[in-house]
Write a protein that holds these residues in place. Structure first.
Motif, PDB file in Angstrom:
ATOM      1  N   UNK A 274      -2.455  22.163  -3.442  1.00 33.09           N
ATOM      2  CA  UNK A 274      -3.494  21.701  -4.376  1.00 33.09           C
ATOM      3  C   UNK A 274      -3.490  20.177  -4.484  1.00 33.09           C
ATOM      4  N   UNK A 275      -2.317  19.555  -4.212  1.00 31.35           N
ATOM      5  CA  UNK A 275      -2.207  18.106  -4.432  1.00 31.35           C
ATOM      6  C   UNK A 275      -2.152  17.270  -3.162  1.00 31.35           C
ATOM      7  N   UNK A 276      -1.649  17.848  -2.077  1.00 30.42           N
ATOM      8  CA  UNK A 276      -1.393  17.015  -0.889  1.00 30.42           C
ATOM      9  C   UNK A 276      -1.843  17.738   0.382  1.00 30.42           C
ATOM     10  N   UNK A 277      -1.921  16.965   1.462  1.00 32.31           N
ATOM     11  CA  UNK A 277      -2.179  17.573   2.761  1.00 32.31           C
ATOM     12  C   UNK A 277      -0.886  18.287   3.170  1.00 32.31           C
TER      13      UNK A 277
ATOM     14  N   UNK B 198       0.846  -1.207   0.000  1.00 30.88           N
ATOM     15  CA  UNK B 198       0.000   0.000   0.000  1.00 30.88           C
ATOM     16  C   UNK B 198       0.884   1.261   0.000  1.00 30.88           C
ATOM     17  N   UNK B 199       0.498   2.237  -0.838  1.00 22.91           N
ATOM     18  CA  UNK B 199       1.308   3.453  -0.897  1.00 22.91           C
ATOM     19  C   UNK B 199       1.097   4.296   0.363  1.00 22.91           C
ATOM     20  N   UNK B 200       2.222   4.801   0.928  1.00 23.54           N
ATOM     21  CA  UNK B 200       2.120   5.639   2.132  1.00 23.54           C
ATOM     22  C   UNK B 200       1.408   6.932   1.811  1.00 23.54           C
ATOM     23  N   UNK B 201       0.614   7.427   2.780  1.00 23.34           N
ATOM     24  CA  UNK B 201      -0.062   8.720   2.577  1.00 23.34           C
ATOM     25  C   UNK B 201       0.975   9.836   2.528  1.00 23.34           C
ATOM     26  N   UNK B 202       0.842  10.726   1.524  1.00 25.22           N
ATOM     27  CA  UNK B 202       1.806  11.814   1.421  1.00 25.22           C
ATOM     28  C   UNK B 202       1.410  12.964   2.345  1.00 25.22           C
ATOM     29  N   UNK B 203       2.397  13.523   3.004  1.00 24.33           N
ATOM     30  CA  UNK B 203       2.140  14.677   3.867  1.00 24.33           C
ATOM     31  C   UNK B 203       3.319  15.643   3.745  1.00 24.33           C
ATOM     32  N   UNK B 204       2.996  16.900   3.478  1.00 25.73           N
ATOM     33  CA  UNK B 204       4.034  17.916   3.307  1.00 25.73           C
ATOM     34  C   UNK B 204       4.200  18.705   4.608  1.00 25.73           C
ATOM     35  N   UNK B 205       5.451  18.953   4.999  1.00 27.19           N
ATOM     36  CA  UNK B 205       5.719  19.875   6.113  1.00 27.19           C
ATOM     37  C   UNK B 205       6.830  20.822   5.690  1.00 27.19           C
ATOM     38  N   UNK B 206       6.672  22.100   6.009  1.00 26.76           N
ATOM     39  CA  UNK B 206       7.824  22.996   5.886  1.00 26.76           C
ATOM     40  C   UNK B 206       7.700  24.140   6.877  1.00 26.76           C
ATOM     41  N   UNK B 207       8.814  24.821   7.100  1.00 21.28           N
ATOM     42  CA  UNK B 207       8.836  25.909   8.078  1.00 21.28           C
ATOM     43  C   UNK B 207       9.614  27.106   7.561  1.00 21.28           C
TER      44      UNK B 207
END
Ligand code: TYM
Length: 334
Positions: A34-37, A1-10
């Motif tokens: 627009x594409x990811x959480x 199963x593909x891992x859920x994508x999650x973006x973080x930046x600071x």
């Protein structure tokens, strides 16, 4: 199963955000939502690794949130908050301080640059700053981290820390190994005064950078004064590579105009730099001054910005607490 994508930046709230922050990071933040959480954080705990006047720091936190919104972030789509409001960052940072190695931190070039010649006088926080950055990312189990090229080494350290934690506590895949998302063309916008130094908030001369809040007149003056040479614009990349200031201006032009460098060179080769500068000024003014005006407008409504931070903090805290509960358990803390 593909891992859920999650973006973080600071982004650090340490004063004027500039064209480097915009092209290297903020512009990508907005398109990624627009594409990811996505989770975007004003990293005030990072800022205090170098002394900040408390009043200035508070003002800069609001200004950074306003810059997030003015460059297209939407608080209904992305989580926007300030780091110190979610205490899990500091707690996980401590745990990761015990996973990370002194030898790894000793290799961090940004510490060497920032601490300057008298490292004994730098804060301990500045030294362990990259561990806090790893905590920011891993607290949410983020999979993707949009940053400029100057953060690449810190990102590699975050990957090493994640891997070591997963090994030490025998929990393969517990922390995802975060992928850096570094822009291909303008990963490092350089100073307008020195093409070998990155554009930076801390550089003394304001003429070295285009701030997001600069007026059209200021942008015009800064680009006019930007360092170039007395030759004509070259027609090939090999020659351009040897002229860092010219390369920087052409890179910025190419990125904002969405034209590849070869086409820019075809259009401009043999012309004086004043030709490039006129076009560059126009294009930066049309891209940046609406952002600056929006920042000023947003700053007039502090209650609105406070509401956004509060909403973001609540959402971030739920994810952070859930993950931290599992971290404590893995480590053996009761
Ligand atoms: P900071 O606040 O220095 O910069 C914010 C973002 O802007 C990028 N950037 C640039 N990109 C291209 N050219 C430049 N001249 C330029 N100057 C800055 C930076 O790469 C960054 O993406 N340590 C980080 C903040 C941070 C963080 C994190 C980032 C703390 N925790 C977790 C990602 C994930 C910093 O000081 O960025």
């Amino acid at each position: 199963m593909e891992k859920k994508k999650l973006v973080f930046s600071g982004v650090q709230p340490t004063g004027n955000l500039h064209l480097g922050n915009y092209l290297g990071a903020l512009k990508n933040f907005a398109s990624l939502q627009k594409e990811m959480k996505c989770i975007y954080c004003v990293v005030d705990l990072h800022a205090i690794t170098v002394f900040q006047k408390p009043e200035e720091l508070r003002k800069n936190v609001f200004e950074t949130v306003a810059s997030f919104l003015a460059t297209g972030l939407d608080s209904d789509k992305s989580i926007i908050f300030n780091q110190s409001s979610v205490s899990g960052h500091a707690e996980l940072a401590w745990i990761l301080n015990c996973v990370s190695r002194v030898g790894w931190l000793n290799r961090m070039t940004q510490f060497k640059d920032k601490a300057g010649s008298d490292k004994e006088k730098a804060s301990v926080g500045l030294y362990i700053y990259p561990n806090l950055m790893a905590a920011d990312i891993l607290l949410y189990k983020a999979t993707h981290v949009p940053v400029g090229a100057d953060q690449k080494q810190h990102l590699e350290l975050s990957r090493d820390i994640a891997q070591k934690f997963n090994n030490d506590f025998d929990c393969k895949d517990f922390f995802p190994i975060p992928e850096p998302l570094i822009p291909k063309n303008v990963s490092r916008v350089m100073s307008l005064r020195d093409g070998l130094k990155k554009m930076s908030k801390s550089e003394d001369s304001d003429y070295s950078r285009i701030n997001l809040k600069d007026s059209a007149d200021e942008i015009n003056k800064k680009i006019k004064k930007a360092k170039t040479d007395s030759e004509q614009i070259p027609d090939n990349m090999q020659t351009l590579q040897k002229k860092p200031e010219a390369l920087n201006l052409i890179n910025i032009y190419s990125e904002i105009s969405k034209t590849n460098i070869e086409s820019v060179l075809r259009e401009m080769s043999g012309k004086e730099y004043s030709f490039l500068k006129t076009k560059l000024t126009e294009i930066i003014i049309s891209e940046i001054t609406p952002v600056g005006k929006e920042i000023q407008k947003l700053l007039k409504d502090k209650a609105h910005l406070e509401k956004i931070l509060k909403k973001g903090k609540e959402k971030a805290n739920i994810i952070a607490e859930e993950n931290l509960k599992n971290v404590r358990e893995k480590v053996g803390l009761i």
